[in-house]
Design an enzyme around this catalytic site. Structure first.
Site, PDB file in Angstrom:
ATOM      1  N   ARG A 273       0.857  -1.187   0.000  1.00  0.00           N
ATOM      2  CA  ARG A 273       0.000   0.000   0.000  1.00  0.00           C
ATOM      3  C   ARG A 273       0.893   1.237   0.000  1.00  0.00           C
ATOM      4  O   ARG A 273       1.499   1.578   1.005  1.00  0.00           O
ATOM      5  CB  ARG A 273      -0.915  -0.021   1.230  1.00  0.00           C
ATOM      6  CG  ARG A 273      -1.614   1.295   1.484  1.00  0.00           C
ATOM      7  CD  ARG A 273      -2.686   1.195   2.557  1.00  0.00           C
ATOM      8  NE  ARG A 273      -2.263   0.607   3.805  1.00  0.00           N
ATOM      9  CZ  ARG A 273      -1.621   1.261   4.783  1.00  0.00           C
ATOM     10  NH1 ARG A 273      -1.252   2.513   4.620  1.00  0.00           N
ATOM     11  NH2 ARG A 273      -1.310   0.645   5.910  1.00  0.00           N
ATOM     12  N   HIS A 277      -3.714   4.055   4.747  1.00  0.00           N
ATOM     13  CA  HIS A 277      -4.770   3.043   4.848  1.00  0.00           C
ATOM     14  C   HIS A 277      -6.096   3.626   4.377  1.00  0.00           C
ATOM     15  O   HIS A 277      -6.807   3.024   3.568  1.00  0.00           O
ATOM     16  CB  HIS A 277      -4.879   2.556   6.289  1.00  0.00           C
ATOM     17  CG  HIS A 277      -6.041   1.659   6.533  1.00  0.00           C
ATOM     18  ND1 HIS A 277      -6.109   0.370   6.061  1.00  0.00           N
ATOM     19  CD2 HIS A 277      -7.212   1.868   7.193  1.00  0.00           C
ATOM     20  CE1 HIS A 277      -7.254  -0.187   6.421  1.00  0.00           C
ATOM     21  NE2 HIS A 277      -7.948   0.705   7.099  1.00  0.00           N
ATOM     22  N   TYR A 286       4.282   5.268  11.227  1.00  0.00           N
ATOM     23  CA  TYR A 286       4.599   3.869  11.528  1.00  0.00           C
ATOM     24  C   TYR A 286       5.458   3.179  10.472  1.00  0.00           C
ATOM     25  O   TYR A 286       5.754   2.001  10.603  1.00  0.00           O
ATOM     26  CB  TYR A 286       3.315   3.061  11.771  1.00  0.00           C
ATOM     27  CG  TYR A 286       2.296   3.123  10.656  1.00  0.00           C
ATOM     28  CD1 TYR A 286       2.412   2.326   9.526  1.00  0.00           C
ATOM     29  CD2 TYR A 286       1.199   3.979  10.744  1.00  0.00           C
ATOM     30  CE1 TYR A 286       1.474   2.371   8.513  1.00  0.00           C
ATOM     31  CE2 TYR A 286       0.255   4.039   9.733  1.00  0.00           C
ATOM     32  CZ  TYR A 286       0.389   3.228   8.618  1.00  0.00           C
ATOM     33  OH  TYR A 286      -0.537   3.282   7.609  1.00  0.00           O
TER      34      TYR A 286
END
Length: 379
Positions: A273, A277, A286
């Site tokens: 990805r 998200h 992160y």
């Protein structure tokens, strides 16, 4: 088949994945897995160009959606950036009679099923619930609850068997999409159990994009996801999810196995990805920039473009035409989204029951009276 040279057929290495198009755009003629299955594709030049057009179009539409959300025109958006090959490859592998059960990110599969790409925009703008007919397009409504669609797909697949619609290549198969994080959900594991026991004609298509929102893959499993299938009694296979050719070949074979009575398959499409998200997420909190950069060289569109150029299947004017057409479609989509009318609040009672109900009628009347109480009151 394409013109020019290609890499000879290979055996898939232990822990590797099926790949028919390298990141540099070199064609691998075929790949044979440990069970003796050989994966390849036999596309015409027009079909190769069509796949490229699909990839560019769905990415451009996705880019426009992200921009619309940032401008306050959509409540939220789940981007597919980086996952185009997995979605277009698997979407084009579906036969007309097959049924797909998506999450909320399968915009590429939706496009391949012939659905007007504006349909999910109504959902994310908050003016409707999606709007397409799942039976007409063989593509179910988007599912927000993580993993629940796998049970819906399993029940549907069991019904396909009970109705006698399997046993030949004219039969029906089902595909259920989900992400790597969903594999930790109880619903997904229950779907695996039921499908395995009842030999359901279903393909579980996991887009492993490496993160369940902010949680990396190692927080979901200690073994490759495709190996989980063995515990449920059906095969699993890993495919290069950034390779549209391999995604097509593996999905088509798994679907045909399902429709001919050979039961379920778990496909792990190993991809990444590239964006957040959803538009509510900040991936810089992160994951590190170097990781993202390392995946950019595996971009699904760049590798197919390199292949088309190397094999002289397409020239600069074709690529420019595709870009222009995708931009025109995206700008038209933007105008249509902005023109979407806001629904009247009372319409939330519509379509709850096919024939209505006394309780619903009473609730509608009470809500209408409540709304009317604000008229002329200065509220």
């Amino acid at each position: 088949m394409a013109k020019g040279e290609s890499v000879a057929g290979t055996d898939i290495p232990a822990g590797g994945f099926v790949q028919l198009l390298t990141p540099d755009g070199d064609r691998v003629e075929s790949v044979t897995t440990a069970d003796g299955t050989t994966y390849t594709v036999d596309f015409t030049d027009d079909e190769y160009r069509g796949l490229y057009r699909d990839l560019v179009t769905v990415r451009r539409l996705d880019t426009e959606a992200v921009a619309l959300q940032r401008q306050g025109e959509l409540g939220i958006w789940a981007s597919l950036l980086g996952q185009e090959a997995a979605q277009v490859g698997s979407g084009r592998a579906l036969r007309p009679q097959d049924m797909a059960f998506p999450t909320y990110r399968e915009h590429g599969v939706l496009y391949c099923r012939g659905i007007d790409p504006i349909m999910p925009f109504g959902l994310f703008r908050g003016v409707d619930q999606g709007g397409w007919d799942p039976n007409e397009f063989r593509f179910n409504e988007y599912t927000i609850v993580i993993g629940s669609q796998t049970l819906h797909a399993t029940g549907y697949a069991m019904g396909v068997t009970m109705d006698g619609r399997t046993g030949s290549l004219d039969g029906e198969a089902v595909i259920a999409y989900f992400g790597d994080g969903a594999t930790s959900q109880g619903e997904v594991n229950e779907a695996f159990v039921w499908s395995g026991v009842f030999n359901a004609p279903i393909v579980f298509f996991c887009q492993n994009n490496q993160y369940a929102i902010s949680e990396p893959l190692e927080r979901q499993t200690r073994v490759p996801l495709y190996r989980r299938a063995g515990g449920y009694g059906f095969p699993g296979i890993r495919v290069d999810g950034n390779d549209v050719l391999a995604s097509y070949a593996v999905t088509r074979q798994a679907l045909d196995n399902a429709r001919t009575g050979q039961g379920p398959t778990l496909i792990e499409a190993y991809t990444y990805r590239m964006g957040a998200h959803t538009s509510s997420d900040d991936p810089t909190r992160y994951r590190i920039a170097s990781e993202v950069e390392s995946w950019k060289v595996k971009d699904p569109i760049s590798r197919l473009k390199a292949f088309l150029s190397k094999q002289k299947i397409a020239k600069k004017d074709f690529f420019a035409e595709v870009d222009d057409q995708a931009t025109t479609l995206a700008l038209d989509l933007r105008e249509r989204v902005l023109a979407m009318p806001d629904p009247q609040p009372v319409t939330l009672f519509d379509n709850v029951y096919p024939n209505g109900s006394p309780e619903l009628d009473a609730q509608r009347a009470a809500f209408t009276e409540y709304q009317a109480s604000f008229e002329g009151s200065g509220h």
